[in-house]
Design a protein around this motif. Structure first.
Motif: not given
Length: 193
Positions: A176-177, A138, A130-131, A24, A179-180, A134, A20
């Protein structure tokens, strides 16, 4: 036996954490632009985002630019700045409701539906790509053809070349975490009315 299972679990957790952290640092896998219905310029960052959106507009990749959110008070995401960069005002679609990357996506897709747009170039800062990818992927759930374009800073710097790159990395890492894990649903959920 229990000790062996505990060691295996600890090793797996450590491997996930290391993977991770390594992943990142890779934020800016930009797509190759192609002709689309609209360019979506995400608010935030510095002038680099709007400059990239204007560059793509002038190169003929789309006839319209969505500014999400448009703000008269924040010059880099204002219609005034877009017009200064040569984007005609009648080619600008203003969105005023977004307050996060998640709501950028929700509001952008409402506009795309309203205008019957099927494809877009999503333009944002390289560290934010990246975010954005994502959450846009989604929320769109495959309904739209989306390409993601990284914008450098207004000085032409990549995120990791800036003097405050450690703060950029940390901010995107924890967001990001979040959002994941789908926490955007609890943090900033738009009205459904």
């Amino acid at each position: 036996m229990k000790l062996r299972i505990a060691i295996i679990i600890i090793c797996i957790v450590l491997m996930l954490m290391v993977t991770s952290v390594i992943d990142s640092f890779n934020h800016n896998e930009t797509d190759i632009p192609e002709k689309v219905d609209v360019i979506i310029m995400l608010g935030g960052g510095d002038k680099g985002r709007m400059e990239k959106a204007a560059e793509l507009y002038h190169e003929g990749y789309a006839d319209y630019v969505i500014i999400t959110p448009e703000s008269k008070d924040i010059y880099p995401q204002s219609t005034e700045f877009a017009v200064e960069l040569g984007i005609p005002e009648d080619a600008i679609i203003k969105e005023y409701e977004a307050t996060s990357t998640y709501t950028n996506a929700v509001e952008s897709f409402k506009i795309m539906d309203e205008y019957s747009f099927d494809s877009a170039l999503v333009v944002t800062s390289d560290y934010h790509l990246k975010r954005s990818k994502l959450i846009y992927d989604r929320v769109s759930d495959g309904q739209y053809d989306l390409k993601y374009i990284a914008a450098l800073s207004e000085d032409g710097e990549k995120w990791n070349e800036r003097s405050y790159s450690d703060r950029i990395w940390f901010s995107e890492f924890y967001k990001l975490w979040g959002y994941w894990l789908g926490l955007y649903n609890f943090i900033d959920e738009p009205d459904t009315e």
